[in-house]
Design a protein around this motif. Structure first.
Motif, PDB file in Angstrom:
ATOM      1  N   LEU A 170     -11.910  -4.590 -19.586  1.00 24.54           N
ATOM      2  CA  LEU A 170     -11.163  -4.960 -20.791  1.00 24.54           C
ATOM      3  C   LEU A 170     -11.081  -3.783 -21.763  1.00 24.54           C
ATOM      4  CD1 LEU A 170     -12.776  -8.459 -21.464  1.00 24.54           C
ATOM      5  CD2 LEU A 170     -10.521  -8.008 -20.467  1.00 24.54           C
ATOM      6  N   PRO A 171     -10.084  -3.790 -22.652  1.00 24.99           N
ATOM      7  CA  PRO A 171     -10.004  -2.735 -23.666  1.00 24.99           C
ATOM      8  C   PRO A 171     -11.288  -2.663 -24.489  1.00 24.99           C
ATOM      9  CG  PRO A 171      -7.986  -4.039 -23.661  1.00 24.99           C
ATOM     10  CD  PRO A 171      -8.950  -4.733 -22.744  1.00 24.99           C
ATOM     11  N   ASN A 172     -11.803  -1.462 -24.650  1.00 23.99           N
ATOM     12  CA  ASN A 172     -13.014  -1.186 -25.441  1.00 23.99           C
ATOM     13  C   ASN A 172     -14.294  -1.756 -24.838  1.00 23.99           C
ATOM     14  OD1 ASN A 172     -11.705   0.246 -27.658  1.00 23.99           O
ATOM     15  ND2 ASN A 172     -10.824  -1.746 -28.203  1.00 23.99           N
ATOM     16  N   GLN A 173     -14.229  -2.265 -23.611  1.00 26.78           N
ATOM     17  CA  GLN A 173     -15.432  -2.797 -22.972  1.00 26.78           C
ATOM     18  C   GLN A 173     -16.229  -1.660 -22.325  1.00 26.78           C
ATOM     19  OE1 GLN A 173     -14.817  -5.341 -19.523  1.00 26.78           O
ATOM     20  NE2 GLN A 173     -16.446  -6.731 -20.182  1.00 26.78           N
ATOM     21  N   LEU A 215      -3.598   1.187 -25.333  1.00 27.20           N
ATOM     22  CA  LEU A 215      -4.537   0.253 -24.730  1.00 27.20           C
ATOM     23  C   LEU A 215      -5.776   1.022 -24.248  1.00 27.20           C
ATOM     24  CD1 LEU A 215      -4.521  -2.834 -24.189  1.00 27.20           C
ATOM     25  CD2 LEU A 215      -3.830  -2.306 -21.839  1.00 27.20           C
ATOM     26  N   PRO A 216      -6.884   0.951 -24.995  1.00 27.17           N
ATOM     27  CA  PRO A 216      -8.075   1.761 -24.675  1.00 27.17           C
ATOM     28  C   PRO A 216      -8.899   1.164 -23.532  1.00 27.17           C
ATOM     29  CG  PRO A 216      -8.449   0.486 -26.669  1.00 27.17           C
ATOM     30  CD  PRO A 216      -7.049   0.177 -26.240  1.00 27.17           C
ATOM     31  N   LEU A 217      -8.422   1.359 -22.300  1.00 20.41           N
ATOM     32  CA  LEU A 217      -9.090   0.792 -21.128  1.00 20.41           C
ATOM     33  C   LEU A 217     -10.241   1.682 -20.662  1.00 20.41           C
ATOM     34  CD1 LEU A 217      -5.921  -0.220 -19.056  1.00 20.41           C
ATOM     35  CD2 LEU A 217      -7.391  -1.732 -20.406  1.00 20.41           C
ATOM     36  N   PRO A 218     -11.260   1.089 -20.015  1.00 16.14           N
ATOM     37  CA  PRO A 218     -12.321   1.909 -19.423  1.00 16.14           C
ATOM     38  C   PRO A 218     -11.743   2.815 -18.339  1.00 16.14           C
ATOM     39  CG  PRO A 218     -12.912  -0.435 -19.435  1.00 16.14           C
ATOM     40  CD  PRO A 218     -11.473  -0.348 -19.799  1.00 16.14           C
ATOM     41  N   ASN A 219     -12.409   3.943 -18.073  1.00 17.39           N
ATOM     42  CA  ASN A 219     -11.904   4.813 -17.011  1.00 17.39           C
ATOM     43  C   ASN A 219     -12.288   4.240 -15.643  1.00 17.39           C
ATOM     44  OD1 ASN A 219     -14.570   5.762 -16.242  1.00 17.39           O
ATOM     45  ND2 ASN A 219     -14.534   7.075 -18.056  1.00 17.39           N
ATOM     46  N   GLU A 220     -11.707   4.813 -14.581  1.00 19.11           N
ATOM     47  CA  GLU A 220     -11.904   4.276 -13.233  1.00 19.11           C
ATOM     48  C   GLU A 220     -13.369   4.276 -12.820  1.00 19.11           C
ATOM     49  OE1 GLU A 220      -9.419   5.855 -10.153  1.00 19.11           O
ATOM     50  OE2 GLU A 220      -7.569   5.469 -11.269  1.00 19.11           O
ATOM     51  N   ASP A 221     -14.102   5.327 -13.162  1.00 19.10           N
ATOM     52  CA  ASP A 221     -15.519   5.404 -12.794  1.00 19.10           C
ATOM     53  C   ASP A 221     -16.323   4.284 -13.454  1.00 19.10           C
ATOM     54  OD1 ASP A 221     -15.057   7.586 -11.228  1.00 19.10           O
ATOM     55  OD2 ASP A 221     -15.761   9.071 -12.686  1.00 19.10           O
ATOM     56  N   ASP A 222     -16.037   4.035 -14.734  1.00 22.91           N
ATOM     57  CA  ASP A 222     -16.739   2.955 -15.437  1.00 22.91           C
ATOM     58  C   ASP A 222     -16.393   1.595 -14.838  1.00 22.91           C
ATOM     59  OD1 ASP A 222     -18.092   4.620 -17.107  1.00 22.91           O
ATOM     60  OD2 ASP A 222     -16.885   4.216 -18.900  1.00 22.91           O
ATOM     61  N   GLU A 223     -15.126   1.426 -14.486  1.00 16.21           N
ATOM     62  CA  GLU A 223     -14.705   0.137 -13.910  1.00 16.21           C
ATOM     63  C   GLU A 223     -15.380  -0.098 -12.557  1.00 16.21           C
ATOM     64  OE1 GLU A 223     -10.679  -2.497 -13.165  1.00 16.21           O
ATOM     65  OE2 GLU A 223     -10.593  -0.727 -14.465  1.00 16.21           O
ATOM     66  N   LEU A 224     -15.485   0.944 -11.764  1.00 16.68           N
ATOM     67  CA  LEU A 224     -16.174   0.842 -10.482  1.00 16.68           C
ATOM     68  C   LEU A 224     -17.653   0.520 -10.701  1.00 16.68           C
ATOM     69  CD1 LEU A 224     -15.752   1.095  -7.417  1.00 16.68           C
ATOM     70  CD2 LEU A 224     -16.316   3.524  -7.615  1.00 16.68           C
ATOM     71  N   GLN A 225     -18.242   1.153 -11.705  1.00 13.29           N
ATOM     72  CA  GLN A 225     -19.641   0.891 -12.037  1.00 13.29           C
ATOM     73  C   GLN A 225     -19.826  -0.564 -12.483  1.00 13.29           C
ATOM     74  OE1 GLN A 225     -21.305   3.855 -14.721  1.00 13.29           O
ATOM     75  NE2 GLN A 225     -23.202   2.681 -14.962  1.00 13.29           N
ATOM     76  N   MET A 226     -18.845  -1.070 -13.234  1.00 12.04           N
ATOM     77  CA  MET A 226     -18.894  -2.472 -13.672  1.00 12.04           C
ATOM     78  C   MET A 226     -18.913  -3.413 -12.473  1.00 12.04           C
ATOM     79  SD  MET A 226     -16.214  -2.587 -16.886  1.00 12.04           S
ATOM     80  CE  MET A 226     -16.490  -1.679 -18.416  1.00 12.04           C
ATOM     81  N   TYR A 227     -18.035  -3.155 -11.500  1.00 10.80           N
ATOM     82  CA  TYR A 227     -17.952  -4.026 -10.330  1.00 10.80           C
ATOM     83  C   TYR A 227     -19.257  -3.973  -9.525  1.00 10.80           C
ATOM     84  CZ  TYR A 227     -15.913  -6.336  -6.238  1.00 10.80           C
ATOM     85  OH  TYR A 227     -15.646  -7.212  -5.200  1.00 10.80           O
TER      86      TYR A 227
END
Length: 389
Positions: A170-173, A215-227
């Motif tokens: 999510l934005p800013n997450q 739209l301040p989305l997390p970067n791809e590395d952070d999103e992968l880390q989230m998953y």
């Protein structure tokens, strides 16, 4: 269930009303204010009546009411709606799963009691996050206090089988924010959780913002880390990841969604709803008033078409591989009379060689690495047959 050999056993019903439109939502939904809700429900009843005359139902194993936000219905509207469902789909399995989506900001004890009395036995709450600032930033009307209150009310009304949806990316997450949400979700001890990544869809406020670089989305590395974080946390807490975005205690997986993922037949009723019966797919008229008017004349179809065998086989692989147990050789052969290997030799070998898929005793599934790059795997099957035509 083999297509065409049995009567449909799964029903999807669409309630297209919401208190407001979330910033990421591209579903067929409309802000509730001044909408002709009862006229719509009467139209939905007409569609049910015509549908079961044309294609009589089998023993109903799953019903799912989605939206929109079905819980914006007033208690009397809810009672009427649930009564019509029972009228036209009366033959319920003893173990029926009857799910309804709910927004924590639209549920009170009276409404939840009407749902329970009408046969609903599973609720999926759209929580999305346990940070109020994130909820506000995605256009949700509820806050975390509403979540706890809604769950308490649902338990008082007699619900035990409950699920919540969370979102990541999510934005800013941040990764830490997601970790906090997962911890708070797990503390509730529910039998099921769905945790989805944000997709920026066209015709949404977020898409407009994304195009303007706002739209301040997390970067791809952070999103992968989230998953990876949520998969790890859910596993440690004793939940089985049975599908890319879904986690359950034993015996609590979503049986309705499994019907989709196994490419089985299902009724789709309501404005903009999709259905799939006997190799025929349909989509209904989307607008509330156009849909309601169309039900007075016949089935409210926008389009109906027979799914070509090649496309059906691609769909089988694409949706089936979302499930962690994978696709079944015997199920594929039962539906199409062919072996997976002879139909999809090229993409199969490509994915197996890349380490993104693996062979099982039953068929094929995503590998641990493939789970992280599911869309890449699905992309190799989409168009692999139809593009050759």
């Amino acid at each position: 269930m083999s297509q065409g050999s049995q009567k449909p056993q799964a029903v999807y019903l669409h309630i297209p009303f919401c208190t407001n439109k979330c910033f990421y939502c591209d579903f067929n939904s409309y802000v509730l204010k001044n909408q002709p809700v009862m006229e719509y429900l009467q139209g939905l009843e007409r569609e049910m009546e015509r549908t079961v005359k044309e294609v009589p139902p089998g023993e109903i194993k799953t019903i799912f009411v989605g939206g929109g936000t079905p819980t914006v219905l007033k208690p009397d509207e809810m009672e009427y709606f649930l009564k019509t469902v029972r009228t036209y789909f009366p033959n319920w399995s003893d173990s029926i799963e009857f799910s309804m989506e709910a927004n924590p900001g639209t549920t009170d004890l009276e409404k939840l009691s009407a749902m329970r009395e009408g046969g609903v036995n599973r609720i999926s709450f759209g929580v999305q996050s346990f940070q109020n600032e994130l909820l506000k930033g995605i256009g949700r009307i509820h806050d975390t206090d509403d979540v706890y209150q809604s769950l308490e009310n649902a338990r008082k009304a007699g619900f035990e089988n409950m699920s919540i949806d969370l979102m990541f990316g999510l934005p800013n997450q941040t990764v830490e924010m997601l970790a906090e949400s997962v911890d708070k979700a797990l503390a509730l001890g529910l039998p099921h959780y769905s945790i989805y990544s944000l997709k920026v869809e066209e015709n949404t406020l977020f898409h407009t913002m994304y195009k303007k670089n706002q739209l301040p989305l997390p970067n791809e590395d952070d999103e992968l880390q989230m998953y990876q974080l949520l998969m790890d946390r859910m596993k440690k807490a004793g939940y089985e990841q049975y599908e890319i975005s879904n986690f359950a205690k034993p015996g609590y997986h979503s049986r309705h969604n499994m019907a989709y993922w196994l490419n089985e037949d299902y009724y789709g009723l309501g404005a903009g709803a999709h259905g799939y019966v006997g190799h025929q797919r349909h989509m209904n008229i989307k607008g509330v008033n156009p849909y309601t008017e169309a039900t007075k004349e016949g089935l409210p179809r926008l389009e109906t078409f027979t799914v070509p065998k090649e496309e059906a086989m691609e769909d089988f692989m694409m949706v089936g591989l979302r499930v962690l147990s994978g696709v079944s050789e015997s199920h594929f052969k039962e539906q199409f009379g062919l072996a997976i290997e002879e139909v999809f030799a090229e993409p199969l070998h490509k994915m197996l060689d890349a380490g993104l898929m693996e062979k099982t005793g039953e068929g094929y599934r995503l590998s641990e690495q493939g789970l992280l790059f599911g869309n890449d795997v699905f992309g190799t099957f989409i168009g692999s047959l139809t593009a050759k035509e």
